[in-house]
Design a protein around this motif. Structure first.
Motif, PDB file in Angstrom:
ATOM      1  N   LYS A  71      19.692  12.116  10.542  1.00 33.40           N
ATOM      2  CA  LYS A  71      20.090  12.233   9.138  1.00 33.40           C
ATOM      3  C   LYS A  71      19.847  10.930   8.387  1.00 33.40           C
ATOM      4  CE  LYS A  71      23.496  15.934   9.695  1.00 33.40           C
ATOM      5  NZ  LYS A  71      24.946  16.291   9.659  1.00 33.40           N
ATOM      6  N   LYS A  72      20.121   9.800   9.048  1.00 34.06           N
ATOM      7  CA  LYS A  72      19.877   8.499   8.422  1.00 34.06           C
ATOM      8  C   LYS A  72      18.381   8.263   8.224  1.00 34.06           C
ATOM      9  CE  LYS A  72      24.027   6.508  10.512  1.00 34.06           C
ATOM     10  NZ  LYS A  72      24.559   5.491  11.453  1.00 34.06           N
ATOM     11  N   THR A  73      17.597   8.644   9.236  1.00 32.67           N
ATOM     12  CA  THR A  73      16.146   8.506   9.130  1.00 32.67           C
ATOM     13  C   THR A  73      15.598   9.391   8.015  1.00 32.67           C
ATOM     14  OG1 THR A  73      15.938   7.979  11.478  1.00 32.67           O
ATOM     15  CG2 THR A  73      13.969   8.802  10.377  1.00 32.67           C
ATOM     16  N   ALA A  74      16.113  10.610   7.923  1.00 33.96           N
ATOM     17  CA  ALA A  74      15.658  11.543   6.887  1.00 33.96           C
ATOM     18  C   ALA A  74      15.917  10.990   5.496  1.00 33.96           C
ATOM     19  CB  ALA A  74      16.337  12.894   7.065  1.00 33.96           C
ATOM     20  N   GLU A  75      17.081  10.366   5.304  1.00 34.44           N
ATOM     21  CA  GLU A  75      17.405   9.792   3.997  1.00 34.44           C
ATOM     22  C   GLU A  75      16.435   8.666   3.649  1.00 34.44           C
ATOM     23  OE1 GLU A  75      19.014   9.315   0.377  1.00 34.44           O
ATOM     24  OE2 GLU A  75      19.343  10.949   1.807  1.00 34.44           O
ATOM     25  N   ARG A  76      16.086   7.841   4.619  1.00 34.19           N
ATOM     26  CA  ARG A  76      15.103   6.767   4.381  1.00 34.19           C
ATOM     27  C   ARG A  76      13.753   7.352   3.986  1.00 34.19           C
ATOM     28  NH1 ARG A  76      14.397   2.351   8.901  1.00 34.19           N
ATOM     29  NH2 ARG A  76      13.139   1.493   7.200  1.00 34.19           N
ATOM     30  N   LEU A  77      13.368   8.424   4.650  1.00 40.57           N
ATOM     31  CA  LEU A  77      12.088   9.064   4.346  1.00 40.57           C
ATOM     32  C   LEU A  77      12.077   9.643   2.938  1.00 40.57           C
ATOM     33  CD1 LEU A  77      11.432  10.850   7.761  1.00 40.57           C
ATOM     34  CD2 LEU A  77      10.018   9.042   6.774  1.00 40.57           C
ATOM     35  N   ARG A  78      13.169  10.277   2.543  1.00 40.86           N
ATOM     36  CA  ARG A  78      13.247  10.857   1.188  1.00 40.86           C
ATOM     37  C   ARG A  78      13.130   9.764   0.127  1.00 40.86           C
ATOM     38  NH1 ARG A  78      17.577  13.766   3.644  1.00 40.86           N
ATOM     39  NH2 ARG A  78      16.946  15.892   4.192  1.00 40.86           N
ATOM     40  N   LEU A  79      13.767   8.629   0.364  1.00 43.27           N
ATOM     41  CA  LEU A  79      13.710   7.530  -0.592  1.00 43.27           C
ATOM     42  C   LEU A  79      12.288   6.988  -0.744  1.00 43.27           C
ATOM     43  CD1 LEU A  79      16.975   5.589   0.351  1.00 43.27           C
ATOM     44  CD2 LEU A  79      16.552   6.930  -1.728  1.00 43.27           C
ATOM     45  N   LEU A  80      11.484   7.179   0.303  1.00 39.67           N
ATOM     46  CA  LEU A  80      10.090   6.743   0.262  1.00 39.67           C
ATOM     47  C   LEU A  80       9.159   7.837  -0.267  1.00 39.67           C
ATOM     48  CD1 LEU A  80       9.924   4.842   3.682  1.00 39.67           C
ATOM     49  CD2 LEU A  80       9.859   3.815   1.397  1.00 39.67           C
ATOM     50  N   GLY A  81       9.731   8.989  -0.630  1.00 37.50           N
ATOM     51  CA  GLY A  81       8.938  10.074  -1.195  1.00 37.50           C
ATOM     52  C   GLY A  81       8.375  11.055  -0.193  1.00 37.50           C
ATOM     53  N   HIS A  82       8.855  10.998   1.053  1.00 36.89           N
ATOM     54  CA  HIS A  82       8.356  11.912   2.083  1.00 36.89           C
ATOM     55  C   HIS A  82       9.257  13.146   2.189  1.00 36.89           C
ATOM     56  CE1 HIS A  82       5.407   8.971   3.320  1.00 36.89           C
ATOM     57  NE2 HIS A  82       6.343   8.061   3.545  1.00 36.89           N
ATOM     58  N   ASP A  83       8.769  14.131   2.918  1.00 41.18           N
ATOM     59  CA  ASP A  83       9.485  15.389   3.127  1.00 41.18           C
ATOM     60  C   ASP A  83       9.898  15.479   4.599  1.00 41.18           C
ATOM     61  OD1 ASP A  83      10.449  17.985   3.147  1.00 41.18           O
ATOM     62  OD2 ASP A  83       8.448  18.898   3.184  1.00 41.18           O
ATOM     63  N   PRO A  84      11.115  15.043   4.943  1.00 42.47           N
ATOM     64  CA  PRO A  84      11.513  15.047   6.359  1.00 42.47           C
ATOM     65  C   PRO A  84      11.897  16.435   6.855  1.00 42.47           C
ATOM     66  CG  PRO A  84      13.292  14.215   4.999  1.00 42.47           C
ATOM     67  CD  PRO A  84      12.133  14.446   4.068  1.00 42.47           C
ATOM     68  N   VAL A  85      11.523  16.698   8.097  1.00 48.95           N
ATOM     69  CA  VAL A  85      11.916  17.935   8.775  1.00 48.95           C
ATOM     70  C   VAL A  85      12.714  17.526  10.013  1.00 48.95           C
ATOM     71  CG1 VAL A  85      11.122  20.002   9.961  1.00 48.95           C
ATOM     72  CG2 VAL A  85       9.837  19.124   7.998  1.00 48.95           C
ATOM     73  N   LEU A  86      14.000  17.858  10.026  1.00 50.07           N
ATOM     74  CA  LEU A  86      14.840  17.463  11.149  1.00 50.07           C
ATOM     75  C   LEU A  86      14.653  18.420  12.326  1.00 50.07           C
ATOM     76  CD1 LEU A  86      16.071  15.702   8.925  1.00 50.07           C
ATOM     77  CD2 LEU A  86      18.320  16.154   9.912  1.00 50.07           C
ATOM     78  N   LEU A  87      14.253  17.842  13.454  1.00 49.57           N
ATOM     79  CA  LEU A  87      14.075  18.619  14.677  1.00 49.57           C
ATOM     80  C   LEU A  87      14.619  17.797  15.854  1.00 49.57           C
ATOM     81  CD1 LEU A  87      12.614  21.354  15.643  1.00 49.57           C
ATOM     82  CD2 LEU A  87      10.905  19.789  16.572  1.00 49.57           C
ATOM     83  N   PRO A  88      15.950  17.607  15.912  1.00 51.46           N
ATOM     84  CA  PRO A  88      16.504  16.845  17.040  1.00 51.46           C
ATOM     85  C   PRO A  88      16.187  17.536  18.360  1.00 51.46           C
ATOM     86  CG  PRO A  88      18.242  17.868  15.730  1.00 51.46           C
ATOM     87  CD  PRO A  88      16.977  18.085  14.983  1.00 51.46           C
ATOM     88  N   LEU A  89      15.696  16.771  19.306  1.00 49.88           N
ATOM     89  CA  LEU A  89      15.275  17.343  20.582  1.00 49.88           C
ATOM     90  C   LEU A  89      16.351  17.235  21.655  1.00 49.88           C
ATOM     91  CD1 LEU A  89      11.594  16.039  20.710  1.00 49.88           C
ATOM     92  CD2 LEU A  89      12.455  18.214  19.842  1.00 49.88           C
ATOM     93  N   SER A  90      17.409  16.483  21.371  1.00 49.94           N
ATOM     94  CA  SER A  90      18.483  16.335  22.350  1.00 49.94           C
ATOM     95  C   SER A  90      19.793  16.049  21.628  1.00 49.94           C
ATOM     96  CB  SER A  90      18.163  15.199  23.338  1.00 49.94           C
ATOM     97  OG  SER A  90      17.996  13.968  22.646  1.00 49.94           O
TER      98      SER A  90
END
Length: 236
Positions: free
Chosen positions: A13-32
């Motif tokens: 979730k923290k990584t996704a927020e960083r990506l959004r701030l950079l203009g990217h479209d994060p897709v969360l797929l936790p593997l574990s």
């Protein structure tokens, strides 16, 4: 850019927020997901030790799971693998923190430089699975270490429909891979969807992680200059 984030949910979730701030479209797929073993942590901490070692913020979360039963000696030396782990240690109540450069062998060398002939073994609050490079290097350096596995990462199972939705909506342009086990699991899940990842860049946090990428995808592998998320983001 559509980016797959494969970290466990709390970190993802923290990584996704960083990506959004950079203009990217994060897709969360936790593997574990993490399973904590607070009793193992409490038992290990009750035995004499000269210093603590942590290589993941998850180990600090496992300590917090002990709750009020955990009596932290905030002055004890704690060796953290990198700055994010050190920050988690500070939040847990530790103050005498020594921070490594991001990998296990480097952390072992730092410990050897800071500790000479310790009276008691070092206590490594570890997870499962792990690379083992830290323990191996400490053994080479002649430093006694006791390993306590206080958490383990359990693979998350996904339904076929969930995987179909991910790849059919729009193929990701990048996937962030954080460990060797992480990479193995990713390609295990998506084995039958190879065509959907023909143009995906696989951004690996280390050369060891990149080794787990199947040969067919190696031309699209990029490796971070240092084993941390800032370096990984620099590849985007």
């Amino acid at each position: 850019m559509r980016v797959v984030v494969t970290r466990p949910e709390i970190s993802a979730k923290k990584t996704a927020e960083r990506l959004r701030l950079l203009g990217h479209d994060p897709v969360l797929l936790p593997l574990s997901r993490a399973m904590h073993h607070p009793q193992a942590a409490a038992n290990a901490l009750a035995l004499p030790h000269s210093a603590l070692i942590v290589t993941s913020a998850e180990a600090l979360r496992a300590l917090e799971a002990i709750g009020s039963g955990l009596k932290i000696d905030g002055d004890i030396k704690l060796f953290a693998v990198g700055e994010k782990t050190a920050a988690a240690a500070r939040s847990t109540g530790f103050s005498n923190i020594h921070t490594g450069s991001g990998d296990g062998e480097g952390l072992a060398d730092l410990i050897a430089a800071k500790l000479e002939n310790p009276d008691h073994p070092l206590l490594y609050l570890a997870g499962k699975p792990r690379a083992g490079s830290l323990e191996n290097r400490l053994e080479e350096l002649g430093l006694p270490v006791r390993v306590a596995e206080i958490y383990e990462m359990i693979p998350i199972e996904y339904r076929l429909a969930e995987i179909d939705e991910l790849v059919r909506t729009r193929s990701p342009q990048a996937a962030l891979l954080y460990s060797r086990e992480n990479a193995f699991r990713f390609f295990e899940i998506f084995e039958q969807y190879a065509a959907s990842f023909s143009e995906t860049a696989f951004l690996c946090i280390s050369a060891r992680t990149a080794e787990a990428v199947p040969a067919a995808f190696r031309p699209h592998v990029r490796i971070a200059e240092s084993p941390d998320e800032n370096a990984l983001f620099a590849l985007l």
